[in-house]
Motif scaffolding. Structure first.
Motif, PDB file in Angstrom:
ATOM      1  N   LEU A   1      10.443  18.629   0.160  1.00  0.00           N
ATOM      2  CA  LEU A   1       9.312  17.844   0.674  1.00  0.00           C
ATOM      3  C   LEU A   1       8.007  18.617   0.563  1.00  0.00           C
ATOM      4  O   LEU A   1       6.990  18.065   0.164  1.00  0.00           O
ATOM      5  N   LEU A   2       8.043  19.891   0.929  1.00  0.00           N
ATOM      6  CA  LEU A   2       6.791  20.631   1.097  1.00  0.00           C
ATOM      7  C   LEU A   2       6.513  21.622  -0.026  1.00  0.00           C
ATOM      8  O   LEU A   2       5.383  22.063  -0.187  1.00  0.00           O
ATOM      9  N   GLU A   3       7.513  21.993  -0.788  1.00  0.00           N
ATOM     10  CA  GLU A   3       7.290  22.994  -1.832  1.00  0.00           C
ATOM     11  C   GLU A   3       6.943  22.347  -3.166  1.00  0.00           C
ATOM     12  O   GLU A   3       5.989  22.719  -3.818  1.00  0.00           O
ATOM     13  N   GLY A   4       7.736  21.347  -3.552  1.00  0.00           N
ATOM     14  CA  GLY A   4       7.544  20.801  -4.898  1.00  0.00           C
ATOM     15  C   GLY A   4       6.622  19.597  -4.883  1.00  0.00           C
ATOM     16  O   GLY A   4       6.502  18.912  -3.886  1.00  0.00           O
ATOM     17  N   ARG A   5       5.956  19.325  -6.018  1.00  0.00           N
ATOM     18  CA  ARG A   5       5.189  18.085  -6.152  1.00  0.00           C
ATOM     19  C   ARG A   5       6.176  16.979  -6.509  1.00  0.00           C
ATOM     20  O   ARG A   5       7.051  17.154  -7.346  1.00  0.00           O
ATOM     21  N   GLY A   6       6.017  15.843  -5.861  1.00  0.00           N
ATOM     22  CA  GLY A   6       6.965  14.751  -6.121  1.00  0.00           C
ATOM     23  C   GLY A   6       6.412  13.416  -5.693  1.00  0.00           C
ATOM     24  O   GLY A   6       5.341  13.325  -5.091  1.00  0.00           O
TER      25      GLY A   6
ATOM     26  N   TYR B   1       0.868  -1.178   0.000  1.00  0.00           N
ATOM     27  CA  TYR B   1       0.000   0.000   0.000  1.00  0.00           C
ATOM     28  C   TYR B   1       0.904   1.226   0.000  1.00  0.00           C
ATOM     29  O   TYR B   1       1.728   1.401   0.892  1.00  0.00           O
ATOM     30  N   ASN B   2       0.749   2.066  -1.005  1.00  0.00           N
ATOM     31  CA  ASN B   2       1.580   3.267  -1.140  1.00  0.00           C
ATOM     32  C   ASN B   2       0.807   4.508  -0.704  1.00  0.00           C
ATOM     33  O   ASN B   2      -0.329   4.716  -1.127  1.00  0.00           O
ATOM     34  N   VAL B   3       1.453   5.329   0.118  1.00  0.00           N
ATOM     35  CA  VAL B   3       0.863   6.602   0.533  1.00  0.00           C
ATOM     36  C   VAL B   3       1.836   7.711   0.138  1.00  0.00           C
ATOM     37  O   VAL B   3       2.990   7.717   0.573  1.00  0.00           O
ATOM     38  N   GLY B   4       1.377   8.638  -0.674  1.00  0.00           N
ATOM     39  CA  GLY B   4       2.268   9.666  -1.216  1.00  0.00           C
ATOM     40  C   GLY B   4       2.374  10.883  -0.306  1.00  0.00           C
ATOM     41  O   GLY B   4       1.434  11.220   0.421  1.00  0.00           O
ATOM     42  N   LYS B   5       3.517  11.554  -0.385  1.00  0.00           N
ATOM     43  CA  LYS B   5       3.693  12.754   0.450  1.00  0.00           C
ATOM     44  C   LYS B   5       2.815  13.897  -0.051  1.00  0.00           C
ATOM     45  O   LYS B   5       2.369  14.721   0.745  1.00  0.00           O
ATOM     46  N   ASP B   6       2.538  13.944  -1.348  1.00  0.00           N
ATOM     47  CA  ASP B   6       1.672  15.017  -1.844  1.00  0.00           C
ATOM     48  C   ASP B   6       0.264  14.874  -1.290  1.00  0.00           C
ATOM     49  O   ASP B   6      -0.457  15.870  -1.140  1.00  0.00           O
ATOM     50  N   ASP B   7      -0.125  13.630  -0.980  1.00  0.00           N
ATOM     51  CA  ASP B   7      -1.423  13.363  -0.375  1.00  0.00           C
ATOM     52  C   ASP B   7      -1.403  13.790   1.101  1.00  0.00           C
ATOM     53  O   ASP B   7      -2.202  14.632   1.526  1.00  0.00           O
ATOM     54  N   VAL B   8      -0.433  13.267   1.889  1.00  0.00           N
ATOM     55  CA  VAL B   8      -0.504  13.547   3.330  1.00  0.00           C
ATOM     56  C   VAL B   8      -0.201  15.009   3.660  1.00  0.00           C
ATOM     57  O   VAL B   8      -0.676  15.521   4.671  1.00  0.00           O
ATOM     58  N   PHE B   9       0.572  15.682   2.813  1.00  0.00           N
ATOM     59  CA  PHE B   9       0.817  17.113   3.056  1.00  0.00           C
ATOM     60  C   PHE B   9      -0.146  18.008   2.257  1.00  0.00           C
ATOM     61  O   PHE B   9       0.026  19.221   2.188  1.00  0.00           O
ATOM     62  N   GLU B  10      -1.092  17.377   1.598  1.00  0.00           N
ATOM     63  CA  GLU B  10      -2.143  18.079   0.851  1.00  0.00           C
ATOM     64  C   GLU B  10      -1.585  19.028  -0.200  1.00  0.00           C
ATOM     65  O   GLU B  10      -2.013  20.164  -0.361  1.00  0.00           O
ATOM     66  N   LEU B  11      -0.586  18.516  -0.929  1.00  0.00           N
ATOM     67  CA  LEU B  11      -0.021  19.274  -2.050  1.00  0.00           C
ATOM     68  C   LEU B  11      -0.629  18.801  -3.361  1.00  0.00           C
ATOM     69  O   LEU B  11      -0.447  19.423  -4.405  1.00  0.00           O
ATOM     70  N   GLY B  12      -1.279  17.647  -3.307  1.00  0.00           N
ATOM     71  CA  GLY B  12      -1.855  17.083  -4.524  1.00  0.00           C
ATOM     72  C   GLY B  12      -3.119  16.343  -4.170  1.00  0.00           C
ATOM     73  O   GLY B  12      -3.724  16.587  -3.123  1.00  0.00           O
ATOM     74  N   ARG B  13      -3.507  15.416  -5.024  1.00  0.00           N
ATOM     75  CA  ARG B  13      -4.782  14.712  -4.833  1.00  0.00           C
ATOM     76  C   ARG B  13      -4.775  13.917  -3.531  1.00  0.00           C
ATOM     77  O   ARG B  13      -3.812  13.223  -3.215  1.00  0.00           O
ATOM     78  N   ARG B  14      -5.854  14.030  -2.802  1.00  0.00           N
ATOM     79  CA  ARG B  14      -6.007  13.247  -1.585  1.00  0.00           C
ATOM     80  C   ARG B  14      -6.846  12.017  -1.920  1.00  0.00           C
ATOM     81  O   ARG B  14      -8.035  12.135  -2.218  1.00  0.00           O
TER      82      ARG B  14
END
Ligand SMILES: O=C(O)CCC(=O)C(=O)O
Ligand SMILES: [Fe+2]
Length: 358
Positions: free
Chosen positions: A175-180, A113-126
């Motif tokens: 981690l927090l500025e760019g989408r990755g 199960y993969n959880v992305g940082k853009d999801d947990v930091f709300e930078l991208g799709r949740r």
């Protein structure tokens, strides 16, 4: 039996890989001997142990290990609701057997199960997630922040080693500025049932991104030993187990660093087989932090004093980090490709140069 602390010990009679044991505290202090051992590990094996003594990442990883047990205990039908691969993402759930383990198309034997940082930091799709993860978003953020701190140190040491300006690699891995594509991966491989011929749980591969931190309790991870510089033609490559060490992460380098360094750094081939000895009776849980360059970063040689020049006539592919990771992650899933058109090569990265001698 599961992989609780009562699991049988890793046996003493299996060949293990000679990973150097490095100390996070000594690397943070830039102790010259430790930094030298670090650079040797990054060039030679591409894998090392990192003693995390005192860092909060250890406790956070322990807490996520427990979350992983609860996650995989959910009924398969519930977990399957979070398989979003048909939507073109590698985030979410992947069932046992949904990927191939080899070029012949044999199915894998682990679920993740993969959880992305853009999801947990709300930078991208949740993405929708089961309650066991929804209720741990703060823990996921803390763990990612700590693990990313370790990655940032590794990248800063590599800037110095490769002759890049300070901060070069870090600026490609914000981690927090760019989408990755940074992600946490929860993994479970069930104990192999009687009559199941599949010893391999996760097929051989190099990691797609930059730096990976693995939290292992049971054995089963194996590294393909690179040929030593002096090995003669025909010498066999050898798989060696990585013995899990309490208080340590196993850190390895991925494809992006091979591309940035034009092959100076090693992204080693590894796989997961059933745990050795009496541990084989246990389900194997594993927790991984993958760091990757930000989505827009193009994977190609960087201009650094110690980075070898491209060979005459070589033109780099110029693929972005986002496209590279997506191709590799989804390329191993036959159900996503047209019927009868499965192409194993789509899931391959820098494996071909991983085994070169030095
Ligand atoms: O479970 C492990 O120890 C390794 C997992 C791994 O190599 C991966 O997910 O890329
Ligand atoms: Fe891996």
């Amino acid at each position: 039996m599961d992989s609780a602390d009562a699991a049988p010990p890793f046996p003493d009679n299996v060949p293990t890989a000679p990973l150097l044991r490095l100390s996070l505290a000594k690397l943070r202090a830039r102790e010259p001997d430790e930094v030298r051992r670090f650079t040797a590990a990054c060039e030679n094996l591409g894998f090392f142990y990192l003693d995390l003594g005192g860092d909060p990442v250890l406790q956070q990883a322990d807490a996520l290990f427990d979350a992983g047990r609860a996650l995989f205990d959910l009924p398969l039908a519930e977990k399957a609701r979070y398989d979003f691969a048909h939507l073109g993402t590698y985030m979410g759930y992947k069932a046992v057997g949904a990927s191939v383990a080899d070029a012949a198309g044999n199915p894998d034997r682990n679920e993740f199960y993969n959880v992305g940082k853009d999801d947990v930091f709300e930078l991208g799709r949740r993405w929708p997630a089961p309650e066991v993860l929804e209720s741990r978003r703060a823990l996921l953020r803390s763990f990612m922040q700590s693990a990313h701190g370790v990655v940032t140190l590794v990248l800063a040491l590599l800037d110095a080693h490769l002759g890049l300006a300070p901060g070069t690699l870090g600026a490609m891995h914000r981690l927090l500025e760019g989408r990755g594509g940074d992600q946490v991966r929860f993994i479970r491989a069930p104990a192999r049932g009687a009559g199941d011929a599949r010893a391999v749980a996760l097929g051989e591969h190099t990691d797609f991104g930059s730096v990976t931190a693995l939290f292992n309790r049971l054995g089963g991870l194996q590294v393909l030993m690179p040929p030593s510089a002096g090995a003669g033609a025909g010498s066999e490559s050898e798989w060696r187990y990585v013995r899990p060490l309490p208080g340590h992460a196993v850190v390895n380098l991925g494809d992006a660093l091979v591309k940035f360094s034009n092959g100076l750094l090693r992204s080693n081939i590894h796989r997961v087989v059933e745990p050795p000895g009496a541990q084989a009776a246990c389900a194997r849980y594993s927790l991984v932090y993958f760091s990757r360059p930000e989505d827009h970063v193009v994977l190609r040689r960087l201009e650094g004093r110690r980075i070898p020049p491209l060979a005459e006539g070589v033109v780099e592919e110029g693929v972005t980090s986002e496209a590279w990771v997506l191709r590799r992650a989804l390329g191993s899933r036959p159900a996503l490709q047209p019927e009868g058109k499965f192409d194993y090569s789509l899931s391959r990265g820098t494996e071909a140069i991983s085994q070169r001698a030095r």
